[in-house]
Write a protein that holds these residues in place. Structure first.
Motif, mmCIF file in Angstrom:
data_model
loop_
_atom_site.group_PDB
_atom_site.id
_atom_site.type_symbol
_atom_site.label_atom_id
_atom_site.label_comp_id
_atom_site.label_asym_id
_atom_site.label_seq_id
_atom_site.Cartn_x
_atom_site.Cartn_y
_atom_site.Cartn_z
ATOM 1 N N ALA A 112 0.830 -1.208 0.000
ATOM 2 C CA ALA A 112 0.000 0.000 0.000
ATOM 3 C C ALA A 112 0.864 1.258 0.000
ATOM 4 O O ALA A 112 0.615 2.205 -0.765
ATOM 5 C CB ALA A 112 -0.923 -0.007 1.214
ATOM 6 N N LEU A 113 1.883 1.271 0.836
ATOM 7 C CA LEU A 113 2.750 2.450 0.913
ATOM 8 C C LEU A 113 3.582 2.608 -0.363
ATOM 9 O O LEU A 113 3.746 3.718 -0.876
ATOM 10 C CB LEU A 113 3.669 2.338 2.128
ATOM 11 N N SER A 129 1.420 3.999 -3.135
ATOM 12 C CA SER A 129 1.191 5.446 -3.032
ATOM 13 C C SER A 129 2.420 6.217 -3.511
ATOM 14 O O SER A 129 2.291 7.268 -4.149
ATOM 15 C CB SER A 129 0.856 5.821 -1.581
ATOM 16 N N ALA A 135 -2.698 6.120 2.235
ATOM 17 C CA ALA A 135 -2.010 4.823 2.237
ATOM 18 C C ALA A 135 -1.461 4.488 3.622
ATOM 19 O O ALA A 135 -1.393 3.316 4.009
ATOM 20 C CB ALA A 135 -0.887 4.825 1.218
#
Length: 439
Positions: free
Chosen positions: A38-39, A42, A310
């Protein structure tokens, strides 16, 4: 191991703490990988967005300096304020200013308004006159021909022996007046000597959109043709300047100002036209310069929002990890680990996740920008002539350009926001009571 991290602030305990934090990150690999994904995702979006906006900004600057404005412009104050036809600079200024800055290319321009007529329509137009020899050294205007040729020389006379000049017209004007290369165009205007200037011209070519206003009503001609129509021999309205090295913009502007002051002391210009003014492209098109400055703030605000959303994944990961390990934290507290070291261990776990995410995201982002998107985003299928953005026509192929410092800032943004998001659940570790947590 507990004894190794119990007690005070001995720096020798840090490697053990780092080792423990790294192992704790991968105790639940699926959850950690989802958080990293997720990070990193982003960050990829942010990197691509930064590259696209930086590319658009460069295109806007290149369009302003290469297609129309140039790096510097010299005009008289009355022409800047009111487009005064009589606010001209004497022709000797051209040679003197050219000598004042050897690293610059100069091209004179002249402007006026007129009424254009063809067999099917008439339209108010803006006349722009250039030197066909000097202009290509300063701008790519003559290269922006969609159909026909860029020949601005005298055309073949009519059957009745009437002299004609070639002109280029904007694409929208050609569409409105139903003109094609080879057609004839009549221009009528009030000349500088108060007579009615009128002449017959041949449309040599149609320009692709380079400026929304000029596209709708622009007629490009040679200075020779303009003088014959307007009966204006005394000077020119604008001097467009292109520098060999744009980094010398400030020095070149100062050199022109000094030379203009010297010229004014030698032969004063008439008061009605005002003084001669040197402006750089940011001063000529302040809307574009302000827009570019605004982009710098907007891009990072949008990036912050994307990364913050995120980082909610990090927040959830840390909440779950702390909840599952409450008994473990209580045991560590019971055997002597103080609150500070316990908090540091949890924050180091978050830092590891953030660093791994930053490395993965920057690698994927660089791969996209330099690989898949290396040739830009091509919108020419739907926008063959580009699109109007902030008063400038942007090329239909959006080029990517990523500054290394922007990539560094993007990684730091991801790490910083992630650590802030992890701080709130991590503080719960400080409040763990050994007796209650081990029940």
């Amino acid at each position: 191991m507990a004894g190794a991290v119990s007690g005070g602030g001995d720096a020798g305990k840090l490697p053990t703490l780092v080792f423990m934090a790294w192992r704790n990150v991968w105790r639940n690999p699926v959850r950690s990988l989802l958080t990293v994904g997720a990070l990193a995702g982003s960050l990829v979006l942010l990197v691509v967005y930064l590259a696209m906006m930086a590319g658009m900004s460069r295109q806007m600057v290149e369009h302003a300096t290469d297609m129309s404005v140039g790096h510097l412009q010299v005009q008289r104050k009355a022409f800047i304020d009111d487009q005064d036809l009589y606010a001209t600079l004497p022709w000797p200024y051209l040679e003197r200013l050219e000598a004042a800055c050897p690293g610059a290319k100069l091209a004179p321009r002249m402007y006026a308004s007129a009424l254009a007529s063809s067999a099917d329509a008439s339209n108010g137009v803006l006349l722009k006159a250039i030197d066909p020899i000097r202009e290509p050294r300063v701008s790519r205007l003559l290269a922006a021909v969609r159909g026909g040729s860029a020949d601005l020389a005298a055309a073949a006379p009519t059957a009745g022996g009437l002299a004609r000049f070639n002109v280029l017209i904007g694409a929208q004007l050609a569409k409105n007046m139903k003109l094609d290369p080879g057609d004839e165009l009549i221009l009528v205007t009030q000349a500088a000597d108060a007579s009615i200037g009128n002449a017959l011209y041949r449309v040599a070519g149609v320009l692709r959109p380079v400026d929304p206003g000029f596209d709708r009503s622009g007629v490009l001609m040679s200075i020779e043709a303009f003088r014959a129509l307007m009966v204006l021999e005394d000077g020119f309205h604008e001097l467009s300047v292109r520098l060999d090295d744009v980094a010398t913009l400030g020095q070149a502007q100062a050199a022109f100002e000094r030379e203009l002051a010297s010229l004014n002391s030698e032969s004063a210009l008439d008061a009605l036209g005002g003084r001669a003014v040197v402006r750089n492209w940011r001063q000529v098109v302040p809307a574009v310069a302000d827009m570019l400055q605004l982009y710098g703030a907007v891009v990072w605000v949008i990036g912050l929002i994307v990364v913050a959303l995120a980082s909610l994944g990090m927040l959830n990961t840390m909440l779950m990890a702390i909840h599952e390990r409450t008994r473990e934290f209580g045991l560590l507290r019971a055997i002597g680990m103080n609150r500070g070291w316990l908090l540091a261990m949890v924050l180091i776990e978050s830092l590891f996740l953030a660093i791994v995410s930053a490395l993965a995201g920057s690698a994927l982002g660089l791969g996209l920008v330099s690989g898949v998107l290396r040739d830009g985003i091509d919108l020419s299928a739907n926008l063959p002539d580009g699109f109007d953005f902030a008063g400038m026509v942007i090329d239909p192929v959006l080029r990517m350009h990523l500054e290394p410092i922007d990539l560094v800032y993007a990684c730091l943004l991801v790490i910083g926001v992630t650590m802030v998001a992890a701080l709130v659940p991590s503080l719960r570790v400080v409040r763990v009571r050994p007796a209650e947590s081990m029940r």
